[in-house]
Design a protein around this motif. Structure first.
Motif, PDB file in Angstrom:
ATOM      1  N   ALA A  25       1.976  -4.561  -0.980  1.00  0.00           N
ATOM      2  CA  ALA A  25       1.815  -3.723   0.213  1.00  0.00           C
ATOM      3  C   ALA A  25       2.303  -4.473   1.457  1.00  0.00           C
ATOM      4  O   ALA A  25       2.942  -3.876   2.334  1.00  0.00           O
ATOM      5  N   GLU A  28       6.064  -4.511   1.354  1.00  0.00           N
ATOM      6  CA  GLU A  28       6.590  -3.194   1.707  1.00  0.00           C
ATOM      7  C   GLU A  28       6.642  -3.007   3.220  1.00  0.00           C
ATOM      8  O   GLU A  28       7.558  -2.375   3.751  1.00  0.00           O
ATOM      9  N   LYS A  29       5.677  -3.565   3.917  1.00  0.00           N
ATOM     10  CA  LYS A  29       5.640  -3.443   5.376  1.00  0.00           C
ATOM     11  C   LYS A  29       6.710  -4.306   6.049  1.00  0.00           C
ATOM     12  O   LYS A  29       7.077  -4.039   7.189  1.00  0.00           O
ATOM     13  N   ILE A 103      -0.127  -5.186   8.395  1.00  0.00           N
ATOM     14  CA  ILE A 103      -1.035  -4.272   7.683  1.00  0.00           C
ATOM     15  C   ILE A 103      -1.960  -3.466   8.588  1.00  0.00           C
ATOM     16  O   ILE A 103      -2.654  -2.566   8.107  1.00  0.00           O
ATOM     17  N   GLU A 105      -1.836  -1.001  10.503  1.00  0.00           N
ATOM     18  CA  GLU A 105      -1.755   0.461  10.512  1.00  0.00           C
ATOM     19  C   GLU A 105      -1.940   1.082   9.120  1.00  0.00           C
ATOM     20  O   GLU A 105      -1.884   2.297   8.980  1.00  0.00           O
ATOM     21  N   CYS A 106      -2.164   0.255   8.122  1.00  0.00           N
ATOM     22  CA  CYS A 106      -2.343   0.768   6.745  1.00  0.00           C
ATOM     23  C   CYS A 106      -3.669   1.510   6.613  1.00  0.00           C
ATOM     24  O   CYS A 106      -4.627   1.243   7.342  1.00  0.00           O
ATOM     25  N   ASP A 107      -3.721   2.402   5.669  1.00  0.00           N
ATOM     26  CA  ASP A 107      -4.932   3.167   5.350  1.00  0.00           C
ATOM     27  C   ASP A 107      -6.057   2.210   4.954  1.00  0.00           C
ATOM     28  O   ASP A 107      -5.925   1.439   4.000  1.00  0.00           O
ATOM     29  N   ASP A 108      -7.165   2.250   5.678  1.00  0.00           N
ATOM     30  CA  ASP A 108      -8.311   1.368   5.411  1.00  0.00           C
ATOM     31  C   ASP A 108      -8.929   1.576   4.036  1.00  0.00           C
ATOM     32  O   ASP A 108      -9.597   0.692   3.521  1.00  0.00           O
ATOM     33  N   MET A 123      -8.535  -2.224   1.970  1.00  0.00           N
ATOM     34  CA  MET A 123      -7.623  -2.680   3.012  1.00  0.00           C
ATOM     35  C   MET A 123      -8.407  -3.018   4.270  1.00  0.00           C
ATOM     36  O   MET A 123      -8.078  -3.977   4.965  1.00  0.00           O
ATOM     37  N   LYS A 127      -8.070  -6.430   6.267  1.00  0.00           N
ATOM     38  CA  LYS A 127      -7.717  -6.451   7.685  1.00  0.00           C
ATOM     39  C   LYS A 127      -8.697  -7.332   8.459  1.00  0.00           C
ATOM     40  O   LYS A 127      -8.292  -8.113   9.333  1.00  0.00           O
TER      41      LYS A 127
END
Length: 139
Positions: A25, A28-29, A103, A105-108, A123, A127
């Motif tokens: 992940a 990917e970012k 990360i 802004e990724c879905d928590d 996540m 974070k």
């Protein structure tokens, strides 16, 4: 057996698979192109290379990774995190901050921990660890 990832104030447990998914992940970012490169590490055609064939493959792979760093696509600090051993590693505060920036802004709610546990690492937990302002370690 799994991994405990921790900062000064936070920690969570996840398996090697979950830790691998988290690092994918992060990759990917960085960028789509770099993510495709990073995913090659878990391709079965690479995982089962041995001897000189393996050495030659990774010479080329590492050269491409160094190009991504040289072009500013991925920082040395983030690459260091992504390519460290699963069995134990650490990043300093600067590296942790860069990973958090990727990360944040990724879905928590993405789960990376043990799904049957009440404290399944998400996540949001990662974070907190990477935004803690301290070094991050995993064992």
């Amino acid at each position: 057996m799994g991994i405990t990832i921790s900062s000064k104030r936070q920690s969570c447990d996840l398996g090697y698979g979950g830790f691998g998914r988290f690092r994918k992940a992060v990759a990917e970012k960085v960028s789509t192109e770099f993510h495709r490169h990073y995913l090659l590490l878990s391709d079965k055609s690479v995982m089962f290379l041995f001897g000189e064939e393996r050495n030659e493959y990774f010479k080329k792979y590492d050269a491409i990774t160094n190009e991504y760093v040289g072009e500013g696509i991925v920082t040395v600090e983030v690459a260091n995190f992504l390519f460290q051993s699963d069995g134990g590693g650490k990043v300093d505060r600067k590296q942790a901050k860069q990973i958090y920036e990727l990360i944040k802004e990724c879905d928590d709610n993405i789960s990376f921990g043990y799904s049957g546990r009440v404290d399944c690492a998400t996540m949001a937990d990662l974070k907190k660890i990477f935004s803690d302002g301290t070094k991050v370690e995993w064992l």
